[in-house]
Design a protein around this motif. Structure first.
Motif, PDB file in Angstrom:
ATOM      1  N   ARG A 206      55.862 -38.528  62.617  1.00 30.87           N
ATOM      2  CA  ARG A 206      55.914 -37.530  63.697  1.00 30.87           C
ATOM      3  C   ARG A 206      55.072 -37.961  64.887  1.00 30.87           C
ATOM      4  O   ARG A 206      55.485 -37.822  66.041  1.00 30.87           O
ATOM      5  CB  ARG A 206      55.444 -36.176  63.180  1.00 30.87           C
ATOM      6  CG  ARG A 206      55.561 -35.054  64.200  1.00 30.87           C
ATOM      7  CD  ARG A 206      55.135 -33.723  63.636  1.00 30.87           C
ATOM      8  NE  ARG A 206      53.721 -33.710  63.270  1.00 30.87           N
ATOM      9  CZ  ARG A 206      53.282 -33.678  62.018  1.00 30.87           C
ATOM     10  NH1 ARG A 206      54.141 -33.658  61.013  1.00 30.87           N
ATOM     11  NH2 ARG A 206      51.996 -33.679  61.758  1.00 30.87           N
ATOM     12  N   GLU A 207      53.902 -38.516  64.627  1.00 27.10           N
ATOM     13  CA  GLU A 207      53.028 -38.932  65.729  1.00 27.10           C
ATOM     14  C   GLU A 207      53.599 -40.141  66.477  1.00 27.10           C
ATOM     15  O   GLU A 207      53.475 -40.226  67.698  1.00 27.10           O
ATOM     16  CB  GLU A 207      51.629 -39.254  65.198  1.00 27.10           C
ATOM     17  CG  GLU A 207      50.846 -38.046  64.723  1.00 27.10           C
ATOM     18  CD  GLU A 207      50.616 -37.039  65.819  1.00 27.10           C
ATOM     19  OE1 GLU A 207      50.421 -37.447  66.987  1.00 27.10           O
ATOM     20  OE2 GLU A 207      50.641 -35.826  65.522  1.00 27.10           O
ATOM     21  N   ASP A 209      56.526 -40.749  67.151  1.00 22.70           N
ATOM     22  CA  ASP A 209      57.626 -40.317  68.018  1.00 22.70           C
ATOM     23  C   ASP A 209      57.158 -39.515  69.232  1.00 22.70           C
ATOM     24  O   ASP A 209      57.981 -39.100  70.048  1.00 22.70           O
ATOM     25  CB  ASP A 209      58.629 -39.468  67.216  1.00 22.70           C
ATOM     26  CG  ASP A 209      59.420 -40.301  66.216  1.00 22.70           C
ATOM     27  OD1 ASP A 209      59.533 -41.516  66.435  1.00 22.70           O
ATOM     28  OD2 ASP A 209      59.900 -39.741  65.211  1.00 22.70           O
ATOM     29  N   GLN A 210      55.831 -39.311  69.355  1.00 30.12           N
ATOM     30  CA  GLN A 210      55.315 -38.507  70.468  1.00 30.12           C
ATOM     31  C   GLN A 210      55.317 -39.312  71.770  1.00 30.12           C
ATOM     32  O   GLN A 210      55.291 -40.548  71.775  1.00 30.12           O
ATOM     33  CB  GLN A 210      53.887 -38.027  70.154  1.00 30.12           C
ATOM     34  CG  GLN A 210      53.788 -37.111  68.941  1.00 30.12           C
ATOM     35  CD  GLN A 210      54.538 -35.814  69.135  1.00 30.12           C
ATOM     36  OE1 GLN A 210      54.464 -35.189  70.190  1.00 30.12           O
ATOM     37  NE2 GLN A 210      55.287 -35.410  68.109  1.00 30.12           N
ATOM     38  N   ASP A 211      55.284 -38.563  72.884  1.00 30.73           N
ATOM     39  CA  ASP A 211      55.343 -39.204  74.203  1.00 30.73           C
ATOM     40  C   ASP A 211      54.120 -40.067  74.493  1.00 30.73           C
ATOM     41  O   ASP A 211      54.229 -41.102  75.161  1.00 30.73           O
ATOM     42  CB  ASP A 211      55.479 -38.131  75.294  1.00 30.73           C
ATOM     43  CG  ASP A 211      56.829 -37.434  75.248  1.00 30.73           C
ATOM     44  OD1 ASP A 211      57.779 -38.023  74.684  1.00 30.73           O
ATOM     45  OD2 ASP A 211      56.934 -36.306  75.769  1.00 30.73           O
ATOM     46  N   TYR A 212      52.949 -39.660  73.999  1.00 31.00           N
ATOM     47  CA  TYR A 212      51.739 -40.428  74.321  1.00 31.00           C
ATOM     48  C   TYR A 212      51.803 -41.818  73.700  1.00 31.00           C
ATOM     49  O   TYR A 212      51.219 -42.785  74.224  1.00 31.00           O
ATOM     50  CB  TYR A 212      50.478 -39.680  73.881  1.00 31.00           C
ATOM     51  CG  TYR A 212      50.217 -39.668  72.404  1.00 31.00           C
ATOM     52  CD1 TYR A 212      49.511 -40.696  71.791  1.00 31.00           C
ATOM     53  CD2 TYR A 212      50.654 -38.612  71.610  1.00 31.00           C
ATOM     54  CE1 TYR A 212      49.258 -40.688  70.433  1.00 31.00           C
ATOM     55  CE2 TYR A 212      50.415 -38.587  70.255  1.00 31.00           C
ATOM     56  CZ  TYR A 212      49.718 -39.623  69.669  1.00 31.00           C
ATOM     57  OH  TYR A 212      49.466 -39.600  68.321  1.00 31.00           O
ATOM     58  N   VAL A 213      52.505 -41.964  72.564  1.00 32.90           N
ATOM     59  CA  VAL A 213      52.651 -43.282  71.946  1.00 32.90           C
ATOM     60  C   VAL A 213      53.553 -44.165  72.808  1.00 32.90           C
ATOM     61  O   VAL A 213      53.260 -45.346  73.041  1.00 32.90           O
ATOM     62  CB  VAL A 213      53.211 -43.133  70.516  1.00 32.90           C
ATOM     63  CG1 VAL A 213      53.537 -44.505  69.917  1.00 32.90           C
ATOM     64  CG2 VAL A 213      52.215 -42.399  69.631  1.00 32.90           C
ATOM     65  N   ALA A 230      47.577 -42.895  66.763  1.00 37.16           N
ATOM     66  CA  ALA A 230      48.527 -42.093  65.990  1.00 37.16           C
ATOM     67  C   ALA A 230      47.940 -41.669  64.652  1.00 37.16           C
ATOM     68  O   ALA A 230      48.124 -40.522  64.208  1.00 37.16           O
ATOM     69  CB  ALA A 230      49.820 -42.878  65.776  1.00 37.16           C
ATOM     70  N   ASN A 233      45.452 -38.794  65.068  1.00 36.20           N
ATOM     71  CA  ASN A 233      46.102 -37.521  65.338  1.00 36.20           C
ATOM     72  C   ASN A 233      46.896 -36.989  64.144  1.00 36.20           C
ATOM     73  O   ASN A 233      47.322 -35.836  64.153  1.00 36.20           O
ATOM     74  CB  ASN A 233      47.027 -37.649  66.553  1.00 36.20           C
ATOM     75  CG  ASN A 233      46.262 -37.798  67.849  1.00 36.20           C
ATOM     76  OD1 ASN A 233      45.150 -37.304  67.994  1.00 36.20           O
ATOM     77  ND2 ASN A 233      46.835 -38.519  68.797  1.00 36.20           N
ATOM     78  N   SER A 234      47.115 -37.839  63.143  1.00 39.45           N
ATOM     79  CA  SER A 234      47.820 -37.389  61.946  1.00 39.45           C
ATOM     80  C   SER A 234      46.868 -37.028  60.816  1.00 39.45           C
ATOM     81  O   SER A 234      47.316 -36.776  59.686  1.00 39.45           O
ATOM     82  CB  SER A 234      48.785 -38.478  61.467  1.00 39.45           C
ATOM     83  OG  SER A 234      48.079 -39.635  61.059  1.00 39.45           O
TER      84      SER A 234
END
Length: 317
Positions: A206-207, A209-213, A230, A233-234
Motif C-alpha cells: 500500500r505504501e 503505491d502512494q504518491d510520495y513514493v 515506505a 510509514n508501514s
C-alpha cells in the motif's frame, strides 16, 4: 497532547481494563460448575469440620462484593492465595514458572520476526511475481498450522527421527535451556511468522503505491532510501500484528508447553484446571490479563513513536 499526557491517558485506560477484568477473574470461583465450597475442596473429603474451616478461611459467608475487595487487596499486596492441590503459595508457583514462559514467548517472537518480516518485504517488492506468490502461500500455510500440530511434527522429525534436538525437558544453564526451547519456539513462531508476513507485505504494498513514493523516485532518490520511507510509514499495521503475535503466543504456550513437557505457566494452567485448583487458575488468568494489557500498552507507545499523530490525538502533526 505531549508524551506525559499520552502515557497518562493510556495507562489509565489500561488500569481500568485490568480492574474490570479482575472482577471477571474473581468470578471464576462462582462460574465453576457445582457448589463453591465443593470447588474449593477439590478432591479432598467433604467433612463438616473441613467445610466449616474452608468457609471461614475464604470468608464465604461475606457478601460477594466484600469477598472481591478482600481478594483484590490480597492481590495488590502480592498474596495470591494457596494452591488447593499442593498447599504451596500461588505466588511462589507462578514465580518459578513465569521466566520460562516469558523466555519461550520472546524466543518465538524473535524467530517469527526474523522469518516473517523479511519475507513480507520480499513479497511486496516482488509483487505479482512467482516469488511473491510463493511468499503468500508460505504465509497461508503458516497461519493455517496449529502450534501443537507443528510441535508434534517437529518432535517426530527433528527430535525422534534426526535426534538433533531433545524430546522434552528444560536443560541446564542458559545455553542448554535455550536449546531445549528451540523446537517449542519454532512451533509457536510458525503461525506468528505467517501473520507478520501478511501484515508487513500488505502494508508495504500500500505504501509503495502512494504518491510520495512516486515523487521520491522522480526526484532521483535511491531505491534503499525510498524503501526506508515506505517501511517507516508501514510500521503502524506491522506493530498491530506484532501485538497480536505476542498475545497469541502467550495463549499458545498452553498447548506447546504440554506438547514438549515444559514446566511453564501453560502446563500449570492445564494441571490446575484438571484438578480444579481455583486459586491457581484465578492467579494465572489475572497474570495473563496483566501481561496482555502490558503488551497492548507497549504497542500503543510504539504507535506514537512510529507516527507522532497518534500521540497528538490523531490530528495533523
Amino acid at each position: 497532547m505531549g508524551w506525559a499526557g499520552f502515557l497518562l491517558r493510556r495507562s489509565a485506560g489500561t488500569a481500568a481494563v485490568v480492574l474490570l477484568l479482575s472482577a471477571g477473574v474473581f468470578g471464576l470461583l462462582y462460574l465453576a460448575p457445582g457448589d463453591i465450597q465443593q470447588t474449593l475442596l477439590g478432591t479432598r473429603p467433604a467433612t463438616a469440620s473441613t467445610i466449616a474451616a474452608l468457609r471461614a478461611r475464604y470468608h464465604l459467608d461475606d457478601p460477594v462484593a466484600v469477598q472481591y475487595l478482600r481478594w483484590l487487596g490480597g492481590v495488590l499486596r502480592g498474596d495470591l492465595g494457596v494452591s488447593i492441590r499442593t498447599g504451596q503459595p500461588v505466588g511462589a508457583m507462578l514465580g518459578e514458572r513465569l521466566p520460562r514462559t516469558l523466555v519461550l514467548t520472546a524466543y518465538g517472537t524473535l524467530l517469527a520476526a526474523l522469518a516473517g518480516l523479511p519475507l513480507g518485504v520480499l513479497g511486496a517488492l516482488r509483487k505479482g511475481r512467482a516469488s511473491d506468490r510463493l511468499v503468500v502461500t508460505a504465509g497461508v500455510v503458516g497461519l493455517s498450522a496449529p502450534p501443537f500440530a507443528v510441535g508434534l511434527l517437529l518432535l517426530v522429525v527433528f527430535a525422534l527421527g534426526l535426534g538433533w534436538f531433545p524430546v522434552y525437558g528444560t536443560g541446564e544453564g542458559f545455553a542448554g535451556e535455550l536449546w531445549h526451547l528451540t523446537l517449542p519456539a519454532v512451533a509457536l513462531a510458525a503461525g506468528a511468522a505467517g501473520m507478520l508476513l501478511r501484515f508487513s507485505r500488505a502494508a508495504l504494498v500500500r505504501e509503495l503505491d502512494q504518491d510520495y513514493v512516486v515523487f521520491a523516485r522522480a526526484r532521483g532518490l535511491s531505491a534503499p532510501v525510498v524503501l526506508g520511507y515506505a517501511m517507516r510509514n508501514s510500521l503502524v499495521p506491522v506493530l498491530t500484528a506484532a501485538g497480536l503475535v505476542v498475545t497469541g503466543m502467550l495463549a499458545g504456550t498452553v498447548l506447546v508447553e504440554v506438547t514438549f513437557a515444559l514446566p511453564g505457566l501453560g502446563s500449570l494452567l492445564v494441571d490446575s484446571v484438571t484438578f480444579k485448583d481455583v486459586p491457581v487458575v484465578q492467579a494465572l488468568a489475572l497474570l495473563l490479563t496483566l501481561l496482555i494489557a502490558a503488551v497492548n500498552l507497549l504497542v500503543d507507545v510504539a504507535y506514537s513513536v512510529a507516527d507522532p499523530r497518534v500521540r497528538l490525538g490523531g490530528g495533523a502533526s
